[in-house]
Design a protein around this motif. Sequence first.
Motif, mmCIF file in Angstrom:
data_model
loop_
_atom_site.group_PDB
_atom_site.id
_atom_site.type_symbol
_atom_site.label_atom_id
_atom_site.label_comp_id
_atom_site.label_asym_id
_atom_site.label_seq_id
_atom_site.Cartn_x
_atom_site.Cartn_y
_atom_site.Cartn_z
ATOM 1 N N ASP A 2 39.338 8.602 12.330
ATOM 2 C CA ASP A 2 40.082 9.642 13.033
ATOM 3 C C ASP A 2 39.683 9.638 14.511
ATOM 4 O O ASP A 2 38.534 9.343 14.851
ATOM 5 C CB ASP A 2 39.779 10.991 12.388
ATOM 6 N N ILE A 3 40.619 9.979 15.389
ATOM 7 C CA ILE A 3 40.350 9.981 16.826
ATOM 8 C C ILE A 3 39.287 11.016 17.202
ATOM 9 O O ILE A 3 38.612 10.860 18.207
ATOM 10 C CB ILE A 3 41.654 10.198 17.610
ATOM 11 N N ARG A 4 39.113 12.032 16.379
ATOM 12 C CA ARG A 4 38.089 13.057 16.660
ATOM 13 C C ARG A 4 36.688 12.509 16.548
ATOM 14 O O ARG A 4 35.762 13.022 17.157
ATOM 15 C CB ARG A 4 38.236 14.224 15.683
ATOM 16 N N ASP A 5 36.520 11.434 15.763
ATOM 17 C CA ASP A 5 35.197 10.887 15.534
ATOM 18 C C ASP A 5 34.743 9.920 16.631
ATOM 19 O O ASP A 5 33.579 9.505 16.638
ATOM 20 C CB ASP A 5 35.161 10.157 14.193
ATOM 21 N N ILE A 6 35.632 9.549 17.554
ATOM 22 C CA ILE A 6 35.278 8.612 18.624
ATOM 23 C C ILE A 6 34.770 9.401 19.823
ATOM 24 O O ILE A 6 35.367 10.391 20.227
ATOM 25 C CB ILE A 6 36.503 7.773 19.033
ATOM 26 N N SER A 7 33.698 8.913 20.409
ATOM 27 C CA SER A 7 33.153 9.609 21.586
ATOM 28 C C SER A 7 34.039 9.365 22.810
ATOM 29 O O SER A 7 34.821 8.410 22.867
ATOM 30 C CB SER A 7 31.733 9.133 21.866
ATOM 31 N N ARG A 8 33.912 10.248 23.779
ATOM 32 C CA ARG A 8 34.710 10.130 24.997
ATOM 33 C C ARG A 8 34.379 8.834 25.732
ATOM 34 O O ARG A 8 35.260 8.147 26.249
ATOM 35 C CB ARG A 8 34.450 11.324 25.893
#
Length: 105
Positions: A2-8
């Motif tokens: 999920d995109i939420r799990d990737i850091s900025r």
Amino acid sequence: MDIRDISRHRYSHTMLWAVLLSSLVIAIAATLGRAVANVKAALIDKPDIAVYLLLKDEGITHSVLLRSSAGQRDYLVQTKTGPKVVKLKMGEKEWYVSNIDTMHE
């Protein structure tokens, strides 16, 4: 994933590489396209170069197109012996010098 799990940091690093590589591919394609167009034009459509190549013994320093038609071009060329008018004609496949007139200075 999920995109939420990737850091900025990871996301911006991936996007930076994607943009850079895309730009590189576009730049290479544009450069190759321009090079092919220039080579084609130099070999086929440029009788100006033919003046220098066909009359290399004359020592041409400058040429000016005087008149252009479908099968003939007239040039005023500056040579080591003075100005001359050169007439190029289109043959079946290539340009050739048909006449050279010496001018007075």
